[in-house]
Design an enzyme around this catalytic site. Structure first.
Site, PDB file in Angstrom:
ATOM      1  N   SER A   9       0.834  -1.193   0.000  1.00 17.15           N
ATOM      2  CA  SER A   9       0.000   0.000   0.000  1.00 17.15           C
ATOM      3  C   SER A   9       0.872   1.248   0.000  1.00 17.15           C
ATOM      4  CB  SER A   9      -0.907   0.011   1.232  1.00 17.15           C
ATOM      5  OG  SER A   9      -1.605   1.233   1.293  1.00 17.15           O
ATOM      6  N   HIS A  34      -1.245  -1.149  -4.265  1.00 19.45           N
ATOM      7  CA  HIS A  34      -2.513  -0.652  -3.742  1.00 19.45           C
ATOM      8  C   HIS A  34      -2.419   0.860  -3.547  1.00 19.45           C
ATOM      9  CE1 HIS A  34      -6.383  -1.395  -1.753  1.00 19.45           C
ATOM     10  NE2 HIS A  34      -6.030  -0.488  -0.856  1.00 19.45           N
ATOM     11  N   ASP A  36      -4.501   4.116  -2.180  1.00 17.78           N
ATOM     12  CA  ASP A  36      -5.641   4.565  -1.385  1.00 17.78           C
ATOM     13  C   ASP A  36      -5.989   6.010  -1.715  1.00 17.78           C
ATOM     14  OD1 ASP A  36      -6.297   2.316   0.344  1.00 17.78           O
ATOM     15  OD2 ASP A  36      -4.306   2.607   1.201  1.00 17.78           O
ATOM     16  N   MET A  38      -8.525   9.024  -0.671  1.00 13.00           N
ATOM     17  CA  MET A  38      -9.418   9.463   0.401  1.00 13.00           C
ATOM     18  C   MET A  38      -9.784  10.928   0.191  1.00 13.00           C
ATOM     19  SD  MET A  38      -7.428   7.815   3.666  1.00 13.00           S
ATOM     20  CE  MET A  38      -6.537   6.259   3.514  1.00 13.00           C
ATOM     21  N   HIS A  67      -8.194   2.112  -4.716  1.00 10.80           N
ATOM     22  CA  HIS A  67      -9.242   1.936  -3.712  1.00 10.80           C
ATOM     23  C   HIS A  67      -9.836   3.303  -3.392  1.00 10.80           C
ATOM     24  CE1 HIS A  67     -10.063   0.776   0.798  1.00 10.80           C
ATOM     25  NE2 HIS A  67     -11.184   1.030   0.138  1.00 10.80           N
ATOM     26  N   MET A  69     -11.924   5.535  -1.395  1.00 16.30           N
ATOM     27  CA  MET A  69     -12.598   5.770  -0.120  1.00 16.30           C
ATOM     28  C   MET A  69     -13.191   7.176  -0.171  1.00 16.30           C
ATOM     29  SD  MET A  69      -9.979   4.022   2.602  1.00 16.30           S
ATOM     30  CE  MET A  69      -8.512   3.983   1.564  1.00 16.30           C
ATOM     31  N   MET A 138     -12.251  -5.084   4.390  1.00 17.46           N
ATOM     32  CA  MET A 138     -11.493  -4.213   5.276  1.00 17.46           C
ATOM     33  C   MET A 138     -11.372  -4.846   6.664  1.00 17.46           C
ATOM     34  SD  MET A 138     -10.615  -1.669   3.389  1.00 17.46           S
ATOM     35  CE  MET A 138      -9.904  -0.660   4.710  1.00 17.46           C
ATOM     36  N   GLY A 143      -9.442   4.879   6.510  1.00 10.59           N
ATOM     37  CA  GLY A 143      -9.114   6.285   6.712  1.00 10.59           C
ATOM     38  C   GLY A 143      -7.663   6.559   7.035  1.00 10.59           C
ATOM     39  N   PHE A 144      -6.995   5.612   7.709  1.00  9.68           N
ATOM     40  CA  PHE A 144      -5.613   5.836   8.106  1.00  9.68           C
ATOM     41  C   PHE A 144      -4.839   4.531   8.028  1.00  9.68           C
ATOM     42  CE2 PHE A 144      -8.061   9.135  10.174  1.00  9.68           C
ATOM     43  CZ  PHE A 144      -7.299  10.269   9.940  1.00  9.68           C
ATOM     44  N   GLY A 145      -3.552   4.641   7.684  1.00  5.89           N
ATOM     45  CA  GLY A 145      -2.693   3.476   7.672  1.00  5.89           C
ATOM     46  C   GLY A 145      -2.185   3.149   9.063  1.00  5.89           C
ATOM     47  N   GLY A 146      -1.624   1.947   9.208  1.00 10.34           N
ATOM     48  CA  GLY A 146      -0.973   1.564  10.449  1.00 10.34           C
ATOM     49  C   GLY A 146      -1.897   1.143  11.570  1.00 10.34           C
ATOM     50  N   ASP A 176      -7.449  -5.939   3.482  1.00  3.52           N
ATOM     51  CA  ASP A 176      -6.715  -4.694   3.689  1.00  3.52           C
ATOM     52  C   ASP A 176      -6.898  -4.222   5.121  1.00  3.52           C
ATOM     53  OD1 ASP A 176      -5.557  -2.182   3.568  1.00  3.52           O
ATOM     54  OD2 ASP A 176      -6.990  -1.355   2.135  1.00  3.52           O
ATOM     55  N   GLY A 177      -5.765  -4.086   5.839  1.00  2.32           N
ATOM     56  CA  GLY A 177      -5.808  -3.507   7.177  1.00  2.32           C
ATOM     57  C   GLY A 177      -5.085  -4.351   8.203  1.00  2.32           C
ATOM     58  N   GLY A 178      -3.960  -3.869   8.681  1.00  4.47           N
ATOM     59  CA  GLY A 178      -3.233  -4.582   9.719  1.00  4.47           C
ATOM     60  C   GLY A 178      -2.591  -5.874   9.250  1.00  4.47           C
ATOM     61  N   GLY A 198       0.800  -2.256   4.155  1.00  6.75           N
ATOM     62  CA  GLY A 198       1.340  -0.908   4.076  1.00  6.75           C
ATOM     63  C   GLY A 198       2.464  -0.662   5.054  1.00  6.75           C
TER      64      GLY A 198
END
Length: 234
Positions: A9, A34, A36, A38, A67, A69, A138, A143-146, A176-178, A198
């Site tokens: 990401s 990927h 993102d 937003m 993606h 968002m 998801m 909305g936010f990485g990490g 996607d996510g964590g 990411g």
């Protein structure tokens, strides 16, 4: 056995050296990136627009997985496709007629799909499944990485995978996510074809090594996919 693809990401990349960041991950076999997008409305963050996607497209060899968002993704769809998107996903929560917009995306020559937030049911996206190329699950709130992986989403990923198998749907499942070495096995077991990573790639001292480690962990989970009790999703 198929191979799980890792999609780094770019949200977590160093944009002062985005060309170098892309080269580093592509040199270890990455073939999908990927991206993102937003808008500060659908999610509480603002990232990048079509002109940055175009710049990424001109330096990358990989497919671009864009993606959206954003609110009103239909308004901006053609701009991102023109900028170089190979996949476009938008949030099923952001539109009234998700199936029609996926069909429009595909008619414009790219792969189309929807993203599903942790609190959104699979039933809300059911009309899309027969036409989608990609379903993006998801495992964080967008909305936010990490952010930390929401493990409670795993049973929903597994349910989607089992539905795909039983109905003969052809979409890929992306998570996607964590995503990191510790969460890659369970997401691959649950049914993921593509893992978005990411911070666990770009916020490490050695992104290529991180990709290799995540990919290896994912393959270990994939090897146990046929056993419904291999992992405890709770």
């Amino acid at each position: 056995m198929s191979t799980i693809r890792i999609a780094p990401s770019l949200l977590s990349a160093d944009f002062t050296d985005i060309k170098g960041e892309i080269k580093r991950v592509e040199d270890v076999g990455v073939n999908i990136l990927h991206v993102d997008v937003m808008d500060g409305h659908f999610v509480p963050n603002i990232t990048l627009g079509p002109f940055i996607v175009d710049a990424i497209h001109r330096t990358a060899r990989s497919e671009l997985d864009v993606h959206l968002m954003i609110e009103k993704p239909d308004t901006y769809l053609e701009r991102f496709i023109k900028a170089g998107a190979d996949y476009v996903t938008f949030h099923v929560e952001a539109v009234d007629e998700a199936k029609a917009l996926v069909e429009k995306t595909k008619s414009l020559g790219v792969k189309g799909g929807v993203a599903i937030n942790p609190a959104t049911s699979l039933e809300q996206a059911t009309p899309v499944f027969e036409v989608a190329d990609l379903i993006l699950m998801m495992t964080v709130n967008p909305g936010f990485g990490g952010q930390a992986f929401i493990r409670e989403v795993v049973p929903k990923i597994r349910a989607l995978y089992e539905l795909k198998q039983s109905k003969g749907y052809t979409f890929e499942i992306e998570v996607d996510g964590g995503v990191a070495v510790d969460t890659a096995p369970i997401t691959a077991w649950a049914g993921a074809d593509i893992l978005v990573a990411g911070a666990s790639v770009f916020k490490t001292p050695d992104p290529p090594a991180a990709i290799k480690a995540i990919a290896q962990a994912a393959q270990e989970g994939l090897a146990q996919r046929s056993d419904p009790k291999a992992f405890s999703p709770g």
